[in-house]
Design an enzyme around this catalytic site. Structure first.
Site, PDB file in Angstrom:
ATOM      1  N   ARG A 112     -11.170  14.207  51.094  1.00 49.02           N
ATOM      2  CA  ARG A 112      -9.852  13.943  51.673  1.00 49.02           C
ATOM      3  C   ARG A 112      -8.816  13.586  50.619  1.00 49.02           C
ATOM      4  O   ARG A 112      -7.758  14.166  50.535  1.00 49.02           O
ATOM      5  CB  ARG A 112      -9.938  12.792  52.689  1.00 49.02           C
ATOM      6  CG  ARG A 112     -10.649  13.134  53.957  1.00 49.02           C
ATOM      7  CD  ARG A 112     -11.022  11.901  54.711  1.00 49.02           C
ATOM      8  NE  ARG A 112     -11.820  11.017  53.867  1.00 49.02           N
ATOM      9  CZ  ARG A 112     -12.439   9.929  54.277  1.00 49.02           C
ATOM     10  NH1 ARG A 112     -12.305   9.528  55.500  1.00 49.02           N
ATOM     11  NH2 ARG A 112     -13.162   9.212  53.439  1.00 49.02           N
ATOM     12  N   LYS A 149     -26.869   0.351  57.269  1.00 52.98           N
ATOM     13  CA  LYS A 149     -25.465   0.409  57.672  1.00 52.98           C
ATOM     14  C   LYS A 149     -25.328  -0.053  59.112  1.00 52.98           C
ATOM     15  O   LYS A 149     -26.082   0.384  59.974  1.00 52.98           O
ATOM     16  CB  LYS A 149     -24.968   1.858  57.559  1.00 52.98           C
ATOM     17  CG  LYS A 149     -23.971   2.072  56.440  1.00 52.98           C
ATOM     18  CD  LYS A 149     -23.411   3.482  56.527  1.00 52.98           C
ATOM     19  CE  LYS A 149     -22.393   3.713  55.426  1.00 52.98           C
ATOM     20  NZ  LYS A 149     -21.920   5.103  55.424  1.00 52.98           N
ATOM     21  N   HIS A 196     -13.965  15.813  60.536  1.00 51.24           N
ATOM     22  CA  HIS A 196     -15.288  16.437  60.373  1.00 51.24           C
ATOM     23  C   HIS A 196     -15.319  17.789  61.096  1.00 51.24           C
ATOM     24  O   HIS A 196     -15.851  18.769  60.595  1.00 51.24           O
ATOM     25  CB  HIS A 196     -16.396  15.562  60.979  1.00 51.24           C
ATOM     26  CG  HIS A 196     -16.608  14.248  60.295  1.00 51.24           C
ATOM     27  ND1 HIS A 196     -16.705  13.063  60.991  1.00 51.24           N
ATOM     28  CD2 HIS A 196     -16.777  13.925  58.987  1.00 51.24           C
ATOM     29  CE1 HIS A 196     -16.924  12.078  60.149  1.00 51.24           C
ATOM     30  NE2 HIS A 196     -16.964  12.567  58.920  1.00 51.24           N
ATOM     31  N   SER A 236     -14.119   7.523  59.620  1.00 46.01           N
ATOM     32  CA  SER A 236     -14.938   6.960  60.693  1.00 46.01           C
ATOM     33  C   SER A 236     -14.807   5.443  60.731  1.00 46.01           C
ATOM     34  O   SER A 236     -14.756   4.842  61.800  1.00 46.01           O
ATOM     35  CB  SER A 236     -16.411   7.323  60.490  1.00 46.01           C
ATOM     36  OG  SER A 236     -16.582   8.699  60.609  1.00 46.01           O
TER      37      SER A 236
HETATM   38  O1  PNS Z   1     -20.662  10.040  55.789  1.00 43.74           O
HETATM   39  P1  PNS Z   1     -21.191   9.311  54.604  1.00 43.74           P
HETATM   40  O2  PNS Z   1     -21.632   7.924  55.013  1.00 43.74           O
HETATM   41  O3  PNS Z   1     -20.231   9.306  53.454  1.00 43.74           O
HETATM   42  O4  PNS Z   1     -22.505  10.116  54.132  1.00 43.74           O
HETATM   43  C1  PNS Z   1     -23.267   9.703  53.035  1.00 43.74           C
HETATM   44  C2  PNS Z   1     -24.627  10.401  52.996  1.00 43.74           C
HETATM   45  C3  PNS Z   1     -25.369  10.162  54.280  1.00 43.74           C
HETATM   46  C4  PNS Z   1     -24.420  11.890  52.807  1.00 43.74           C
HETATM   47  C5  PNS Z   1     -25.418   9.825  51.779  1.00 43.74           C
HETATM   48  O5  PNS Z   1     -25.459   8.440  51.876  1.00 43.74           O
HETATM   49  C6  PNS Z   1     -26.844  10.363  51.694  1.00 43.74           C
HETATM   50  O6  PNS Z   1     -27.032  11.471  51.275  1.00 43.74           O
HETATM   51  N1  PNS Z   1     -27.828   9.538  52.125  1.00 43.74           N
HETATM   52  C7  PNS Z   1     -29.205   9.917  52.120  1.00 43.74           C
HETATM   53  C8  PNS Z   1     -29.989   9.150  51.075  1.00 43.74           C
HETATM   54  C9  PNS Z   1     -29.827   9.798  49.714  1.00 43.74           C
HETATM   55  O7  PNS Z   1     -30.234  10.924  49.492  1.00 43.74           O
HETATM   56  N2  PNS Z   1     -29.204   9.048  48.807  1.00 43.74           N
HETATM   57  C10 PNS Z   1     -28.927   9.519  47.480  1.00 43.74           C
HETATM   58  C11 PNS Z   1     -27.653  10.338  47.449  1.00 43.74           C
HETATM   59  S1  PNS Z   1     -27.086  10.471  45.824  1.00 43.74           S
END
Ligand code: PNS
Length: 165
Positions: free
Chosen positions: A95, A46, A22, A133
């Site tokens: 990645r 989560k 990151h 992570s």
């Molecule tokens: O690090 P991650 O867990 O891959 O991040 C995922 C994240 C937090 C970017 C994604 O889950 C997100 O945007 N969550 C917020 C809720 C939302 O907008 N969901 C619809 C996305 S299509």
């Protein structure tokens, strides 16, 4: 677009914990954009190792000297958060090819929810393409050494959390 408009990007994620992968993306983004808003998603579904506030605090420590990096948290839809920040660009790191499908679905959904939102991707440095992570979480929980995967402030914080837990 106005010439002197600040080019900001939101880098959203769980960051549980923030990894060296990151950090590499954030550093590269901060030389491409004027402002990088690293935003920790609040997701009560989560199971997490660090609380959102612990993550925000630790990320702030890591980037204390980089004026272009702001650290924040958000709850709910990312597109709504982006609108509230008046930022239309979302940054995600990619990645491996395994990341692609999920990232494509998210980028497409976000763009469907708000057509102004564009997602840009940075390809992870090969040095970090094996780091995730969730892997680090496992290593830490099982008593392994995560030194080479996370920065010092995060490692310290994780050790503190595990002692308490
Ligand atoms: O690090 P991650 O867990 O891959 O991040 C995922 C994240 C937090 C970017 C994604 O889950 C997100 O945007 N969550 C917020 C809720 C939302 O907008 N969901 C619809 C996305 S299509």
């Amino acid at each position: 677009m106005c010439e002197d408009m600040k080019r900001s990007v939101i880098y959203p994620g769980s960051f549980d914990p923030l990894t060296n992968g990151h950090i590499n993306i954030i550093k590269r983004a901060s030389s491409t954009f004027d402002e990088v808003i690293v935003s920790v998603a609040i997701n009560s579904n989560k199971s997490s190792l660090m609380t959102v506030d612990q993550r925000v605090k630790a990320i702030k420590k890591v980037f204390a000297k980089n004026k272009k990096v702001k650290v924040d948290k958000f709850e709910g839809l990312l597109v709504q958060y982006a609108k509230s920040k008046k930022v239309n660009t979302i940054l995600r790191g990619m990645r491996t090819v395994q990341d692609f499908e999920y990232e494509m679905q998210m980028a497409t959904s976000n763009n469907k929810l708000n057509s102004k939102i564009e997602t840009v991707f940075m390809v992870a440095d090969a040095k970090f393409s094996h780091i995730s992570s969730s892997l680090i979480k496992d290593i830490i929980k099982l008593g392994g050494n995560a030194e080479e995967f996370v920065p010092e402030p995060i490692e310290k914080e994780l050790k503190k959390i595990l002692k308490k837990g």
